[in-house]
Design a protein around this motif. Sequence first.
Motif, PDB file in Angstrom:
ATOM      1  N   VAL A   1      39.806  35.444  27.341  1.00 27.07           N
ATOM      2  CA  VAL A   1      38.256  34.882  28.562  1.00 27.07           C
ATOM      3  C   VAL A   1      38.983  34.335  29.617  1.00 27.07           C
ATOM      4  O   VAL A   1      39.063  35.371  30.776  1.00 27.07           O
ATOM      5  CB  VAL A   1      37.272  35.195  28.206  1.00 27.07           C
ATOM      6  CG1 VAL A   1      36.889  33.753  27.762  1.00 27.07           C
ATOM      7  CG2 VAL A   1      36.739  35.765  29.216  1.00 27.07           C
ATOM      8  N   THR A   2      39.595  33.668  29.356  1.00 33.34           N
ATOM      9  CA  THR A   2      40.411  32.406  30.412  1.00 33.34           C
ATOM     10  C   THR A   2      41.434  33.396  31.377  1.00 33.34           C
ATOM     11  O   THR A   2      41.097  33.646  32.292  1.00 33.34           O
ATOM     12  CB  THR A   2      40.593  31.665  30.584  1.00 33.34           C
ATOM     13  OG1 THR A   2      39.654  30.450  29.551  1.00 33.34           O
ATOM     14  CG2 THR A   2      41.029  30.595  31.299  1.00 33.34           C
ATOM     15  N   GLY A   3      42.302  34.107  30.599  1.00 29.27           N
ATOM     16  CA  GLY A   3      43.635  34.897  31.206  1.00 29.27           C
ATOM     17  C   GLY A   3      42.998  35.995  31.958  1.00 29.27           C
ATOM     18  O   GLY A   3      43.408  36.184  32.307  1.00 29.27           O
ATOM     19  N   ARG A   4      42.184  36.592  31.434  1.00 30.94           N
ATOM     20  CA  ARG A   4      41.756  38.165  31.583  1.00 30.94           C
ATOM     21  C   ARG A   4      41.307  37.455  33.211  1.00 30.94           C
ATOM     22  O   ARG A   4      40.998  38.110  34.143  1.00 30.94           O
ATOM     23  CB  ARG A   4      40.703  38.909  31.431  1.00 30.94           C
ATOM     24  CG  ARG A   4      39.812  39.626  31.723  1.00 30.94           C
ATOM     25  CD  ARG A   4      38.011  39.851  31.703  1.00 30.94           C
ATOM     26  NE  ARG A   4      38.433  40.637  29.902  1.00 30.94           N
ATOM     27  CZ  ARG A   4      37.446  40.895  29.490  1.00 30.94           C
ATOM     28  NH1 ARG A   4      36.142  40.179  30.209  1.00 30.94           N
ATOM     29  NH2 ARG A   4      37.248  40.922  27.816  1.00 30.94           N
ATOM     30  N   LEU A   5      40.513  35.775  33.620  1.00 31.50           N
ATOM     31  CA  LEU A   5      40.065  36.145  34.410  1.00 31.50           C
ATOM     32  C   LEU A   5      40.812  35.159  35.496  1.00 31.50           C
ATOM     33  O   LEU A   5      40.690  36.135  36.504  1.00 31.50           O
ATOM     34  CB  LEU A   5      38.672  34.873  34.021  1.00 31.50           C
ATOM     35  CG  LEU A   5      37.161  35.231  34.042  1.00 31.50           C
ATOM     36  CD1 LEU A   5      36.844  34.392  33.463  1.00 31.50           C
ATOM     37  CD2 LEU A   5      36.542  36.340  34.822  1.00 31.50           C
TER      38      LEU A   5
ATOM     39  N   SER B   1      42.785  37.818  37.132  1.00 30.28           N
ATOM     40  CA  SER B   1      42.358  39.063  37.929  1.00 30.28           C
ATOM     41  C   SER B   1      41.721  37.986  39.403  1.00 30.28           C
ATOM     42  O   SER B   1      42.462  38.517  40.229  1.00 30.28           O
ATOM     43  CB  SER B   1      40.582  39.235  37.714  1.00 30.28           C
ATOM     44  OG  SER B   1      39.793  39.645  38.692  1.00 30.28           O
ATOM     45  N   ALA B   2      41.438  36.686  39.543  1.00 29.07           N
ATOM     46  CA  ALA B   2      42.095  36.191  40.450  1.00 29.07           C
ATOM     47  C   ALA B   2      42.795  36.049  41.564  1.00 29.07           C
ATOM     48  O   ALA B   2      43.548  35.950  42.890  1.00 29.07           O
ATOM     49  CB  ALA B   2      41.539  34.283  40.436  1.00 29.07           C
TER      50      ALA B   2
ATOM     51  N   ARG C   1      40.622  36.941  44.847  1.00 30.34           N
ATOM     52  CA  ARG C   1      39.331  36.183  44.855  1.00 30.34           C
ATOM     53  C   ARG C   1      39.136  36.128  43.811  1.00 30.34           C
ATOM     54  O   ARG C   1      39.083  36.392  42.691  1.00 30.34           O
ATOM     55  CB  ARG C   1      38.285  37.734  45.145  1.00 30.34           C
ATOM     56  CG  ARG C   1      38.487  38.306  46.620  1.00 30.34           C
ATOM     57  CD  ARG C   1      37.039  38.657  46.715  1.00 30.34           C
ATOM     58  NE  ARG C   1      37.633  39.993  45.288  1.00 30.34           N
ATOM     59  CZ  ARG C   1      38.762  41.681  45.936  1.00 30.34           C
ATOM     60  NH1 ARG C   1      39.105  41.660  46.561  1.00 30.34           N
ATOM     61  NH2 ARG C   1      38.292  42.404  44.869  1.00 30.34           N
ATOM     62  N   THR C   2      38.595  34.929  43.481  1.00 32.26           N
ATOM     63  CA  THR C   2      37.626  34.352  42.534  1.00 32.26           C
ATOM     64  C   THR C   2      36.638  34.345  42.177  1.00 32.26           C
ATOM     65  O   THR C   2      35.471  34.315  42.499  1.00 32.26           O
ATOM     66  CB  THR C   2      37.893  32.576  42.278  1.00 32.26           C
ATOM     67  OG1 THR C   2      38.896  31.731  43.338  1.00 32.26           O
ATOM     68  CG2 THR C   2      37.686  31.764  42.102  1.00 32.26           C
ATOM     69  N   PRO C   3      36.606  34.760  40.836  1.00 31.86           N
ATOM     70  CA  PRO C   3      34.882  35.764  40.501  1.00 31.86           C
ATOM     71  C   PRO C   3      34.077  34.706  39.780  1.00 31.86           C
ATOM     72  O   PRO C   3      34.942  32.990  39.095  1.00 31.86           O
ATOM     73  CB  PRO C   3      36.086  36.084  38.573  1.00 31.86           C
ATOM     74  CG  PRO C   3      37.204  36.261  38.789  1.00 31.86           C
ATOM     75  CD  PRO C   3      37.765  35.202  39.863  1.00 31.86           C
ATOM     76  N   ALA C   4      33.236  34.671  40.547  1.00 35.04           N
ATOM     77  CA  ALA C   4      31.812  33.795  40.543  1.00 35.04           C
ATOM     78  C   ALA C   4      31.957  32.788  38.624  1.00 35.04           C
ATOM     79  O   ALA C   4      31.033  31.903  38.621  1.00 35.04           O
ATOM     80  CB  ALA C   4      30.424  34.865  40.314  1.00 35.04           C
TER      81      ALA C   4
END
Length: 421
Positions: free
Chosen positions: A392-396, A399-400, A405-408
Amino acid sequence: MAVIGGGMVGLCTAWHLQEHGVGVTVYERDQVTPGPVGAGAGASWGSAGWLTPGLATPLPEPAVLGYGLRMVLRPDSPVYLPPAADPRLARFLAGFVRHSTHRRWREAMRALAPLTRRSLDAFDELADGGVAAPTRAAAPFLACYRDRRGADALLAELDEVRACGQPVEAEILDPLEARDRAPLLSEQITHVIQVHGQRYCDPGRFVAAVADAVRERGGVIREGAAVDKVIDLGSRVVITMADHTRPPAPFDAVVLATGAWLPRLAARFGVRTAVQAGRGYSFSVPVKEPPTGPLYFPASRVACTPIGTGLRIAGMMEFRRPDAPPDPRRIDAIAAAARELLRGVDLHARTLEWVGPRPCTPDGLPLIGPTASPRVHVAGGHGMWGITLGPVTGRLVASALVSGRTPAELAPFDPLRRSTG
């Protein structure tokens, strides 16, 4: 783009960058090792392999304050602090103690919950995308105690975990029923809690499978490649190698996922939070009938996982330099604790003895997101939960980087947050 660090977090970040169509090169100072060789992948290879969102709680907790100085200086203590003058370790411990309160634990748990809730879905996404390594349902996952007080403490903690936003189901088992499900449990185990909905894996094989998937999709993984410096030149980021055998390599962006070594490269980009190696040890023993899920002995901090035809037994939190030599007394201490908790296990027939440096932060929260340079991101400091939270860290992080844009969900893990230790 480049990812520095070929453990669970770094390789999952590389995989997700590829999902966005980004070309990736991964630099790993050691090796990515799938088989029965205890090397490579930092803290990943010999870990317990638990995928347990219901138990992924902040390491600084009020119970830690119950360990007196005399206890943590004992070589056989499950939390060991070597008696040596080390200003950086002292700074880390001061911050760690400040965060070991009920209020700060709850704040950290609320921050982690959006990641833990999505962690198992992230493993399913890797599987659907072709990562050829299984995760297994922990059927059952048993937390085992010699007294009711410990079991009651875990039930109270799970209530807090639920209140902070992470669902978790658990039930009390009769100890005889527990021994029917896990015959390895000794007669000293009198209170057992079954935690539902958790999984486990062989972490070395899983990390290697992610590496294989990255390679199959055109990614480059350079093993034995220690990075010396990361330099932001404005429009490009340049990587130089420690052995100077390769010319500097330019990239559009770089992710630092170097675990317990994170500060060495990240400090020049404004990352000031201490990252301390909390070293864990493990070994494997043969068993005639492996359990069908992990066994956890919280009072002794001993974790047992069926891997292959044997049982991996892990434990210890040793605050020490990440590359210090293994201390055989830690293995002996884990074996001594397990001897009273398990039956029918030959703890002298140990193989695959291993030590790995789990990257711990003083506030118990990882460092994930952009640094002072928008072209340099970090992903590390997950403590004991790098395996659970790596996908899940890799996914976020991917994406950033791709969106800008940094996910909330990553806001609490800002690498530039005020130093916490």
